[in-house]
Each structure stands twice: as C-alpha cells, then as structure tokens.
Design a protein around this motif. Sequence first.
Motif, PDB file in Angstrom:
ATOM      1  N   PHE A   1       2.495  12.536 -37.666  1.00 26.22           N
ATOM      2  CA  PHE A   1       1.206  11.938 -38.045  1.00 26.22           C
ATOM      3  C   PHE A   1       1.388  10.484 -38.442  1.00 26.22           C
ATOM      4  O   PHE A   1       0.605   9.614 -38.027  1.00 26.22           O
TER       5      PHE A   1
ATOM      6  N   THR B   1       2.249   8.318 -35.284  1.00 24.83           N
ATOM      7  CA  THR B   1       1.086   8.181 -34.404  1.00 24.83           C
ATOM      8  C   THR B   1       0.045   7.255 -35.023  1.00 24.83           C
ATOM      9  O   THR B   1      -0.518   6.379 -34.353  1.00 24.83           O
ATOM     10  N   SER B   2      -0.210   7.434 -36.307  1.00 29.68           N
ATOM     11  CA  SER B   2      -1.185   6.593 -37.002  1.00 29.68           C
ATOM     12  C   SER B   2      -0.735   5.137 -36.996  1.00 29.68           C
ATOM     13  O   SER B   2      -1.547   4.226 -36.788  1.00 29.68           O
TER      14      SER B   2
ATOM     15  N   VAL C   1      -1.348   3.577 -33.606  1.00 34.23           N
ATOM     16  CA  VAL C   1      -2.780   3.340 -33.398  1.00 34.23           C
ATOM     17  C   VAL C   1      -3.246   2.137 -34.211  1.00 34.23           C
ATOM     18  O   VAL C   1      -3.973   1.271 -33.710  1.00 34.23           O
TER      19      VAL C   1
ATOM     20  N   PHE D   1     -11.904   9.097 -32.137  1.00 35.66           N
ATOM     21  CA  PHE D   1     -10.489   9.194 -32.486  1.00 35.66           C
ATOM     22  C   PHE D   1     -10.292  10.167 -33.640  1.00 35.66           C
ATOM     23  O   PHE D   1      -9.439  11.062 -33.577  1.00 35.66           O
TER      24      PHE D   1
ATOM     25  N   PHE E   1      -8.291  13.463 -33.382  1.00 34.95           N
ATOM     26  CA  PHE E   1      -6.962  13.263 -33.970  1.00 34.95           C
ATOM     27  C   PHE E   1      -6.715  14.139 -35.195  1.00 34.95           C
ATOM     28  O   PHE E   1      -5.703  14.844 -35.270  1.00 34.95           O
TER      29      PHE E   1
ATOM     30  N   GLN F   1      -5.764  18.019 -35.153  1.00 33.69           N
ATOM     31  CA  GLN F   1      -4.437  18.380 -34.658  1.00 33.69           C
ATOM     32  C   GLN F   1      -3.438  18.588 -35.795  1.00 33.69           C
ATOM     33  O   GLN F   1      -2.400  19.232 -35.603  1.00 33.69           O
TER      34      GLN F   1
ATOM     35  N   SER G   1      -6.901  11.165 -43.779  1.00 36.05           N
ATOM     36  CA  SER G   1      -7.741   9.983 -43.560  1.00 36.05           C
ATOM     37  C   SER G   1      -7.366   8.866 -44.524  1.00 36.05           C
ATOM     38  O   SER G   1      -7.340   7.682 -44.150  1.00 36.05           O
TER      39      SER G   1
END
Length: 201
Positions: A5, A8-9, A12, A124, A128, A131, A148
Amino acid sequence: MSLEFLLTSLVVVATPGTGALYTIAAGLSRGARAGYVAAIGCTLGIVPHMVAAITGLAALLHTSATAFQILKYLGVAYLLYMAWSTLRDKGALAAPEDAAPRSAARVILSAVLINILNPKLTLFFFAFLPQFVAPGEPEALPRMIELSAVFMLLTLVVFAAYGKFAAAVRHRVISHPPVLTWMRRVFAAAFAALGAKLAFV
C-alpha cells in the motif's frame, strides 16, 4: 499497514499531475511558503474524494455517466482556465521579493478546486482502497479512514518537497526573463494538456 500500500500510494502521489504542477508553480512564483500552502490545499482537495469513496458516492459516479461527465467537464474547464490565466499573467512567475504574498486562502482554494474537480481521484479511491480492506472486515470504516489518512500524509510530504525544490531554484529562474516566458508557456501547455487528457477519459 502493508508495504504494498505504501509503495503504490507513493508512486501515485509522486507521479506529476495537476496538483504537483500547481504546487511547483506556486513555489516558483512566490517561494517556499506558497509551495507549502499549495501542498496543504492539494491535500485538503483529497478529502471530498475520500469521503465519496467511503460513503459510496463513488459508486454513483462510477455507474452514472451523467454525474461523471458533469464532474469531468467542470475539471476540464478549470484546467483550461488555469492554462489561460497562467499564460496571460506575465507577472505570475516574476514576483519581486518585496511583493505582497498572495492570500493563503486563495492559494488553498485554487489547489482544493484542482483536486476536487478531478474525477479520477474519486475513481482511484473507489478502486484502490477496497483492495486493502478484507471482505467482511468488521472495522472496515476505520481501516479505510486510516489508509486514506496515510495517502493524504504522503501527498502532503511529496508535494511540500516539490514546492521546496521549486522555491530553491526560483532565484535562478526569475532572474532570466526568457526562461520566465518559456516557463509560463510550459505550465500553460501542461495545464491544457492535462485538461485535454481528462476530457478523453
């Protein structure tokens, strides 16, 4: 919090987009403080998308073509406005050291609007976050809020770094008028290109 996580974050967030572009422009035009304020504004602009994803509004946007199109074209219009205003404001990247700083509220408002009017952020979050939340998990809501919050923190840190870097090279940029002219054109073209890209999503 999984490493997947976080990585990936980070990818992005670090990928240059409208928010990063606005933060860099703020850092170049008004210095580090404006860059930091823009970073805060872009981070705050994530909140509506986060709330939409968590409450299920994202599902509506995902299934309602009309709702998505309205939000999308509002975003396109705002990006084109940013391109036009950047190109016409010849003093935007050449503010003197003793110039009155732009209102923090105005910088934040512009940054928030840039992210609010980006429907890809809502989609997104919709695609996102689930998952990383186990199906049937009893603490799903706190878990999504936690994820978040981490995403927002990464956004704030990365965008603040963008603003700081832009401010660090500001003096070299603003001391060369030809560079300023091309910088305005590049930023205006970038905003326009991002708007055109969003229009064809």
